[in-house]
Design a protein around this motif. Structure first.
Motif, PDB file in Angstrom:
ATOM      1  N   GLY A  98       0.706  -1.259  -0.217  1.00 20.78           N
ATOM      2  CA  GLY A  98      -0.184   0.316  -0.248  1.00 20.78           C
ATOM      3  C   GLY A  98       0.698   1.466  -0.361  1.00 20.78           C
ATOM      4  O   GLY A  98       2.294   1.454  -0.441  1.00 20.78           O
ATOM      5  N   GLY A  99       0.386   2.209   0.937  1.00 25.34           N
ATOM      6  CA  GLY A  99       0.879   3.697   0.394  1.00 25.34           C
ATOM      7  C   GLY A  99       2.747   3.862   1.422  1.00 25.34           C
ATOM      8  O   GLY A  99       2.897   4.355   0.613  1.00 25.34           O
ATOM      9  N   SER A 100       2.017   2.795   2.377  1.00 25.77           N
ATOM     10  CA  SER A 100       3.536   2.601   3.313  1.00 25.77           C
ATOM     11  C   SER A 100       5.092   2.336   2.681  1.00 25.77           C
ATOM     12  O   SER A 100       5.451   2.861   2.593  1.00 25.77           O
ATOM     13  N   VAL A 101       4.644   1.055   1.626  1.00 29.10           N
ATOM     14  CA  VAL A 101       5.766   1.189   1.167  1.00 29.10           C
ATOM     15  C   VAL A 101       5.835   1.613  -0.478  1.00 29.10           C
ATOM     16  O   VAL A 101       7.119   1.864  -0.321  1.00 29.10           O
ATOM     17  N   ILE A 102       5.591   2.339  -0.506  1.00 32.98           N
ATOM     18  CA  ILE A 102       5.218   2.588  -1.809  1.00 32.98           C
ATOM     19  C   ILE A 102       6.257   4.015  -1.513  1.00 32.98           C
ATOM     20  O   ILE A 102       7.167   4.426  -2.489  1.00 32.98           O
ATOM     21  N   ASP A 103       5.319   4.532  -0.437  1.00 29.16           N
ATOM     22  CA  ASP A 103       6.475   6.012   0.307  1.00 29.16           C
ATOM     23  C   ASP A 103       7.767   6.203   0.345  1.00 29.16           C
ATOM     24  O   ASP A 103       8.733   6.810   0.232  1.00 29.16           O
ATOM     25  N   SER A 104       7.793   4.070   1.209  1.00 29.65           N
ATOM     26  CA  SER A 104       9.114   4.297   0.975  1.00 29.65           C
ATOM     27  C   SER A 104       9.987   3.796   0.127  1.00 29.65           C
ATOM     28  O   SER A 104      11.511   4.024   0.031  1.00 29.65           O
ATOM     29  N   SER A 105       9.599   3.142  -0.666  1.00 27.05           N
ATOM     30  CA  SER A 105      10.140   2.374  -1.989  1.00 27.05           C
ATOM     31  C   SER A 105      10.734   4.274  -2.848  1.00 27.05           C
ATOM     32  O   SER A 105      11.779   4.148  -3.162  1.00 27.05           O
ATOM     33  N   LYS A 106       9.759   5.301  -3.040  1.00 23.99           N
ATOM     34  CA  LYS A 106      10.286   5.994  -3.524  1.00 23.99           C
ATOM     35  C   LYS A 106      11.465   7.297  -2.532  1.00 23.99           C
ATOM     36  O   LYS A 106      12.823   7.652  -3.518  1.00 23.99           O
ATOM     37  N   SER A 136       5.101  -0.443  -8.436  1.00 24.69           N
ATOM     38  CA  SER A 136       3.999  -0.605  -8.115  1.00 24.69           C
ATOM     39  C   SER A 136       2.539  -1.260  -8.044  1.00 24.69           C
ATOM     40  O   SER A 136       2.605  -1.720  -9.254  1.00 24.69           O
ATOM     41  N   ILE A 137       2.754  -2.691  -7.442  1.00 23.75           N
ATOM     42  CA  ILE A 137       1.418  -3.107  -7.795  1.00 23.75           C
ATOM     43  C   ILE A 137       0.585  -3.167  -5.955  1.00 23.75           C
ATOM     44  O   ILE A 137       1.479  -3.316  -5.294  1.00 23.75           O
ATOM     45  N   LEU A 138      -0.540  -2.664  -6.207  1.00 24.06           N
ATOM     46  CA  LEU A 138      -0.633  -1.868  -5.318  1.00 24.06           C
ATOM     47  C   LEU A 138      -1.677  -3.896  -4.803  1.00 24.06           C
ATOM     48  O   LEU A 138      -2.420  -3.965  -5.384  1.00 24.06           O
ATOM     49  N   SER A 145      -0.705   6.716  -3.349  1.00 26.46           N
ATOM     50  CA  SER A 145       1.199   7.085  -4.011  1.00 26.46           C
ATOM     51  C   SER A 145       0.974   6.882  -5.148  1.00 26.46           C
ATOM     52  O   SER A 145       2.423   7.293  -6.044  1.00 26.46           O
ATOM     53  N   GLU A 146       0.495   5.563  -5.270  1.00 26.42           N
ATOM     54  CA  GLU A 146       0.474   4.851  -6.422  1.00 26.42           C
ATOM     55  C   GLU A 146       0.931   5.685  -7.885  1.00 26.42           C
ATOM     56  O   GLU A 146       1.189   5.261  -8.632  1.00 26.42           O
ATOM     57  N   VAL A 147      -0.038   7.115  -7.958  1.00 28.59           N
ATOM     58  CA  VAL A 147       0.124   7.927  -8.829  1.00 28.59           C
ATOM     59  C   VAL A 147       0.389   9.033  -9.010  1.00 28.59           C
ATOM     60  O   VAL A 147      -0.190  10.110  -9.613  1.00 28.59           O
ATOM     61  N   SER A 148       0.759   9.337  -7.485  1.00 33.51           N
ATOM     62  CA  SER A 148       2.009  10.990  -7.402  1.00 33.51           C
ATOM     63  C   SER A 148       3.147  10.638  -6.943  1.00 33.51           C
ATOM     64  O   SER A 148       3.518   9.841  -6.409  1.00 33.51           O
ATOM     65  N   MET A 246     -10.493   1.392  -5.640  1.00 33.36           N
ATOM     66  CA  MET A 246      -8.625   0.739  -6.485  1.00 33.36           C
ATOM     67  C   MET A 246      -8.783   2.431  -7.249  1.00 33.36           C
ATOM     68  O   MET A 246      -7.711   2.792  -6.590  1.00 33.36           O
ATOM     69  N   TRP A 247      -9.706   2.359  -7.650  1.00 36.31           N
ATOM     70  CA  TRP A 247      -9.444   3.793  -9.138  1.00 36.31           C
ATOM     71  C   TRP A 247     -10.095   4.552  -8.512  1.00 36.31           C
ATOM     72  O   TRP A 247      -8.441   5.703  -9.251  1.00 36.31           O
ATOM     73  N   ALA A 248     -10.511   5.035  -7.680  1.00 34.37           N
ATOM     74  CA  ALA A 248     -11.043   6.349  -6.565  1.00 34.37           C
ATOM     75  C   ALA A 248      -9.739   6.608  -6.091  1.00 34.37           C
ATOM     76  O   ALA A 248      -9.329   8.320  -5.805  1.00 34.37           O
ATOM     77  N   SER A 249      -8.536   5.602  -5.458  1.00 33.48           N
ATOM     78  CA  SER A 249      -7.317   6.510  -4.637  1.00 33.48           C
ATOM     79  C   SER A 249      -7.128   6.629  -5.705  1.00 33.48           C
ATOM     80  O   SER A 249      -6.280   7.808  -4.779  1.00 33.48           O
ATOM     81  N   SER A 250      -6.839   6.207  -6.983  1.00 36.15           N
ATOM     82  CA  SER A 250      -5.955   6.726  -7.185  1.00 36.15           C
ATOM     83  C   SER A 250      -5.768   8.447  -8.492  1.00 36.15           C
ATOM     84  O   SER A 250      -5.590  10.026  -8.949  1.00 36.15           O
ATOM     85  N   LEU A 251      -7.308   8.499  -8.911  1.00 43.62           N
ATOM     86  CA  LEU A 251      -7.730   9.791  -8.891  1.00 43.62           C
ATOM     87  C   LEU A 251      -7.966  10.772  -7.825  1.00 43.62           C
ATOM     88  O   LEU A 251      -7.718  11.858  -8.375  1.00 43.62           O
ATOM     89  N   SER A 252      -8.266  10.754  -6.687  1.00 48.14           N
ATOM     90  CA  SER A 252      -8.144  11.542  -5.583  1.00 48.14           C
ATOM     91  C   SER A 252      -6.934  11.715  -5.226  1.00 48.14           C
ATOM     92  O   SER A 252      -6.954  13.362  -4.696  1.00 48.14           O
ATOM     93  N   HIS A 253      -5.549  11.216  -6.148  1.00 52.11           N
ATOM     94  CA  HIS A 253      -4.326  12.052  -5.037  1.00 52.11           C
ATOM     95  C   HIS A 253      -3.136  11.986  -6.951  1.00 52.11           C
ATOM     96  O   HIS A 253      -2.677  12.203  -6.263  1.00 52.11           O
TER      97      HIS A 253
END
Length: 376
Positions: A98-106, A136-138, A145-148, A246-253
């Motif tokens: 999720g977002g924590s893993v993606i943020d850590s990866s960035k 990422s694989i969400l 965070s997958e699209v920010s 899932m799609w809203a999480s991306s479109l929202s951010h």
């Protein structure tokens, strides 16, 4: 509507079974040595870990791995990941989580290109010149965070939670299979729902005029999340509800709902101090407690906008003689919805009193060096 530049370069692979193509996708970009970064054991329990390794192996992609990412991801693990990347000549960072893993990866991706401590990027307003590519694989619908191009990291030393953004941190791709969220707990699902809603509302409450187009998009997104959120809580294996979230999480951010307008972000900035101070507070929990309080503090600044929020998102009836009543009804229904998800709406519900308020306030404004929020 204000001038803006909109750029959302992340390629999205959405739908059932898409994670099985991760090796082909990475190979298509030409990367041969990657860091596989993830959290706890959940990706192994659902078989995702094995499917990822199989796809990587089939495509001849070498990998080193680093697990252990926690909610409110920590700087020490980021530093460890940076050392792994530098030592092993990693070319690409794959976040599975999720977002924590993606943020850590960035954070790892940018640190791998630095010759100084990556924490300086979060605290000293430095410019980033380069970073390893990230994909990422969400597995959780929440942070976007997958699209920010942003990363938020916590440093337990000083209890600081800080964010950093750069054009170099846009993920190259995001693989999204809603089925991967079927086993996400009701609690984590609820946290994600709040986070998705808040990423839009932080942009929705604005002083910019003549933004009806994006207002309508934002309102439709939040209404869809409210509906799908109820369904996902009741039936965790409802594919369409999970797909909407899932799609809203991306479109929202991904910046769309912020185009042409000034955004606020006060609630997020305050929440960063809250969960930085109290590490047991999940981001969505912090937002669910703080946002209604923020609303009550600022609503008189623009009663008309709060009435629109109440009528368009919560289907409240407009009281033209007493618009303040309508505004409060919208805030009340927000609280009721968050509570219906099992989220707290008061600090007292999680055992937090006012003893650290002054300290958090000072840290939040960088000891007088910045102001937070723009709506008020």
């Amino acid at each position: 509507m204000d001038n803006f530049v909109y750029h959302s370069p992340t390629k999205v692979f959405f739908g059932r079974g898409m994670e099985n193509n991760v090796g082909d996708i990475i190979k298509g970009y030409g990367w041969n040595k990657i860091l596989l970064h993830y959290g706890g054991g959940s990706i192994k329990k659902i078989g995702l870990y094995d499917r990822v390794l199989e796809s990587l192996s089939k495509n001849g992609i070498e990998y080193v791995e680093l697990g252990g990412v926690e909610p409110n991801p920590k700087i020490d693990l980021v530093r460890h990941g940076i050392n792994i990347c530098k030592k092993n000549g990693v070319e690409f960072v794959l976040a599975v989580g999720g977002g924590s893993v993606i943020d850590s990866s960035k954070a790892i991706a940018m640190g791998a290109k630095l010759d100084f401590d990556v924490w300086d990027m979060f605290t000293k307003n430095k410019e980033l010149d380069d970073a390893l590519p990230v994909g990422s694989i969400l597995t959780i619908s929440a942070a976007g965070s997958e699209v920010s191009p942003e990363s938020v990291i916590t440093n337990p030393e000083g209890k600081l939670k800080r964010g950093f953004g750069s054009e170099h941190l846009w993920p190259v791709f995001a693989i999204m299979n809603p089925e991967l969220t079927f086993t996400v707990s009701k609690y984590q699902t609820a946290c994600g729902i709040v986070d998705i809603i808040m990423h839009t509302l932080e942009r929705y409450f604005t002083n910019t005029k003549y933004v009806d187009l994006i207002d309508n998009i934002a309102e439709g997104l939040v209404r869809s999340v409210i509906s799908a959120g109820k369904k996902a809580i009741q039936n965790p294996r409802d594919y369409e509800a999970r797909a909407t979230l899932m799609w809203a999480s991306s479109l929202s951010h991904n910046g769309l709902t912020g185009t042409g307008r000034q955004a606020d972000w006060a609630t997020h900035q305050i929440e960063h101090e809250l969960s930085g101070m109290y590490d047991f507070i999940a981001h969505g929990v912090g937002l669910s407690m703080l946002f209604p309080a923020w609303c009550k503090y600022v609503y008189k600044h623009d009663i008309e906008r709060f009435c629109r929020y109440a009528t368009e998102i919560w289907d409240c009836k407009l009281d033209e003689e007493n618009p303040e009543k309508t505004a409060f009804e919208g805030i009340k229904r927000t609280e009721e919805y968050f509570h219906s998800l099992g989220m707290p709406i008061r600090l007292s519900e999680v055992g937090i009193d006012n003893r650290d308020f002054d300290v958090m306030a000072e840290k939040c404004v960088f000891h007088g060096k910045r102001k937070i929020g723009s709506f008020v």
